[in-house]
Design a protein around this motif. Structure first.
Motif, PDB file in Angstrom:
ATOM      1  N   ALA A 170       0.836  -1.204   0.000  1.00 17.27           N
ATOM      2  CA  ALA A 170       0.000   0.000   0.000  1.00 17.27           C
ATOM      3  C   ALA A 170       0.866   1.247   0.000  1.00 17.27           C
ATOM      4  O   ALA A 170       2.016   1.237   0.446  1.00 17.27           O
ATOM      5  N   ALA A 171       0.278   2.347  -0.488  1.00 18.79           N
ATOM      6  CA  ALA A 171       0.954   3.645  -0.465  1.00 18.79           C
ATOM      7  C   ALA A 171      -0.095   4.746  -0.495  1.00 18.79           C
ATOM      8  O   ALA A 171      -1.242   4.533  -0.892  1.00 18.79           O
ATOM      9  N   THR A 172       0.326   5.933  -0.101  1.00 19.34           N
ATOM     10  CA  THR A 172      -0.583   7.078  -0.033  1.00 19.34           C
ATOM     11  C   THR A 172      -0.014   8.247  -0.825  1.00 19.34           C
ATOM     12  O   THR A 172       1.169   8.272  -1.171  1.00 19.34           O
ATOM     13  N   ALA A 173      -0.868   9.220  -1.120  1.00 21.96           N
ATOM     14  CA  ALA A 173      -0.497  10.337  -1.987  1.00 21.96           C
ATOM     15  C   ALA A 173       0.630  11.164  -1.372  1.00 21.96           C
ATOM     16  O   ALA A 173       0.701  11.363  -0.156  1.00 21.96           O
ATOM     17  N   GLU A 174       1.471  11.688  -2.243  1.00 15.61           N
ATOM     18  CA  GLU A 174       2.729  12.331  -1.837  1.00 15.61           C
ATOM     19  C   GLU A 174       2.546  13.838  -1.645  1.00 15.61           C
ATOM     20  O   GLU A 174       2.931  14.640  -2.503  1.00 15.61           O
ATOM     21  N   TYR A 175       2.025  14.235  -0.489  1.00 17.87           N
ATOM     22  CA  TYR A 175       1.909  15.658  -0.152  1.00 17.87           C
ATOM     23  C   TYR A 175       3.145  16.060   0.655  1.00 17.87           C
ATOM     24  O   TYR A 175       3.094  16.190   1.887  1.00 17.87           O
ATOM     25  N   GLU A 176       4.229  16.280  -0.036  1.00 17.74           N
ATOM     26  CA  GLU A 176       5.531  16.402   0.618  1.00 17.74           C
ATOM     27  C   GLU A 176       5.603  17.560   1.605  1.00 17.74           C
ATOM     28  O   GLU A 176       6.076  17.397   2.732  1.00 17.74           O
ATOM     29  N   LEU A 177       5.158  18.746   1.198  1.00 16.38           N
ATOM     30  CA  LEU A 177       5.287  19.917   2.068  1.00 16.38           C
ATOM     31  C   LEU A 177       4.493  19.746   3.357  1.00 16.38           C
ATOM     32  O   LEU A 177       4.959  20.116   4.443  1.00 16.38           O
ATOM     33  N   PHE A 178       3.302  19.174   3.259  1.00 20.22           N
ATOM     34  CA  PHE A 178       2.468  18.991   4.442  1.00 20.22           C
ATOM     35  C   PHE A 178       3.057  17.934   5.371  1.00 20.22           C
ATOM     36  O   PHE A 178       3.122  18.118   6.592  1.00 20.22           O
ATOM     37  N   TYR A 179       3.473  16.794   4.812  1.00 22.99           N
ATOM     38  CA  TYR A 179       4.038  15.738   5.659  1.00 22.99           C
ATOM     39  C   TYR A 179       5.313  16.224   6.355  1.00 22.99           C
ATOM     40  O   TYR A 179       5.540  15.938   7.538  1.00 22.99           O
TER      41      TYR A 179
END
Length: 460
Positions: free
Chosen positions: A143-152
């Motif tokens: 499984a994987a989730t969407a890449e919201y880099e700045l927020f994470y």
């Protein structure tokens, strides 16, 4: 009991996605999943139940009050085997709230592209898991989730590009598994690309873009399945495995409106939700008058929030839409429930560093006459219409822009406080190219609460 032959087995997979705390159909869904599991067990078939993320949505009072833990209780009750996280679990909860979200989960949490701040494996999730059927077949789940880099990053997590990780995991597990299932909160475009890039995944269960595949979609040899949004459907994938080879794949969806629940299930779930929301009755601050909303003009509520936004961000000026207010705040005691009712959106404030010329351009764009009655969907917005744009501490006079009463220098830098949904390129295309500092994990209602306590005083 129907017996499984020595070389052929049927595997049933039930899946949900993007429920977003819409519980209207949940009693029926929950009872259906439990009944189907019991049915398949009785006739000797294997059954697994998965959720693809965004089951948690803080726009619902129950989720807000329990920080999502109440939602996990509902998944436990329905007998889920594994879930992955969506962006609503990942970036609308504080670091500590997400780290504790699944502490009582009775299922596996699977996400391969999220790590802790130091790049180490999470202690509350795994990159993959595996299940063994009654006949000994091994079903691996990635499984994987969407890449919201700045927020994470802002919240203290490390997010990685998902497709390359999923391809590598699938390649490794293919050698030791009879079937590989991917739980994807990446969106339909990413799912299709993933299916084109590898043949090692048998089924991709999709989410995030709220797409619906009534009978699935084949990309190469990979079956894609998805159930839309808000619990409107339950997905059902049937796999036929012969001599440890998947020889048949079929997808369908079940209309959740037609799933009936017994009185006991309805009562039990409603009791969980009612008890879970009690924390929202906590008193926050006092107001001397009603803070009324106005969708098409400035209002006491927009003035209050505008001042709160600038005080919290220390920006030079602010820009937001009147449609974010879904009601007025009462005179007297304001509770967490009141603030959540008026500002239910999982939206963060942000600070943009912009040149004076760009600030002028944004001001002019925001005055488009069609915008107040424009319907807004997605982007964290939980209202209906955009409403008029509110300009806090900046205004136009005779084609000149003024901030705090001073003429704007086109080449100087200014701090503009606004909403994160405006930085995604849909309304103000150029905002996504500005220097952006997202305010997280605080939601808009948290900023209002902070300012209300400071400006009006607490109830104690």
């Amino acid at each position: 009991m129907r017996m499984i032959t020595a070389n052929t087995e049927t595997i049933h997979i039930y899946h949900t996605n993007d429920i977003h705390s819409h519980f209207e159909n949940w009693p029926g869904i929950s009872e259906y999943l439990l009944n189907q599991r019991a049915h398949h067990k009785q006739i000797g078939e294997s059954c697994f139940v998965f959720d693809l993320g965004d089951y948690v949505d803080r726009s619902h009072p129950f989720t807000e009050a329990t920080e999502g833990k109440g939602n996990i209780g509902l998944l436990n009750r329905a007998g889920y085997d594994a879930v992955t996280i969506g962006n609503n679990e990942g970036i609308t909860l504080s670091h500590s709230a997400l780290a504790q979200l699944y502490e009582h989960a009775q299922f596996d949490v699977v996400v391969a592209n999220l790590l802790d701040e130091n790049g180490e494996q999470l202690d509350w999730a795994v990159p993959y898991t595996a299940f063994t059927t009654s006949s000994g077949l091994k079903v691996s789940v990635i499984a994987a989730t969407a890449e919201y880099e700045l927020f994470y990053k802002k919240l203290g997590w490390t997010i990685q590009e998902p497709r390359s990780i999923l391809r590598e995991l699938a390649s490794q597990l293919r050698n030791t598994s009879d079937c590989v299932i991917c739980l994807s909160h990446l969106g339909v475009h990413e799912d299709r690309l993933l299916a084109q890039e590898t043949s090692d995944i048998d089924v991709i269960l999709g989410a995030h873009t709220h797409h619906l595949f009534v009978h699935g979609e084949l990309v190469g040899e990979t079956l894609l399945a998805a159930t839309g949004k808000f619990g409107q459907y339950v997905g059902h994938v049937t796999l036929t495995v012969q001599n440890k080879q998947v020889i048949g794949k079929r997808a369908e969806v079940i209309l959740a409106d037609e799933l009936e629940a017994g009185e006991d299930e309805v009562y039990a779930i409603q009791k969980m939700i009612d008890e879970g929301t009690k924390a929202l009755d906590e008193e926050v601050f006092m107001t001397p008058t009603i803070l009324k909303q106005n969708l098409f003009g400035k209002s006491p509520l927009s003035e209050f929030f505008g001042q709160a936004l600038l005080a919290y961000t220390k920006a030079d000026c602010g820009l937001f839409n009147a449609g974010i207010f879904l009601g007025s705040l009462p005179e007297g005691i304001v509770t967490k429930r009141d603030l959540h009712r008026v500002l239910p959106h999982p939206i963060n404030a942000c600070i943009l560093t912009v040149k004076g010329q760009a600030l002028r351009d944004y001001y002019i764009e925001s005055c488009h006459p069609d915008w107040p009655r424009t319907e807004v969907r997605g982007l964290g917005f939980r209202g209906t219409l955009m409403g008029i744009m509110i300009h806090e501490n900046f205004t136009m006079k005779h084609d000149d822009l003024f901030v705090n009463g001073k003429l704007v220098d086109p080449l100087a830098d200014y701090k503009l406080a606004t909403l994160d949904m405006f930085t995604f390129g849909f309304f103000y295309p150029n905002m996504k190219f500005e220097k952006i500092d997202y305010i997280a994990p605080e939601m808009l209602r948290d900023i209002a609460a902070w300012y209300g306590k400071s400006y009006f005083g607490t109830t104690s």
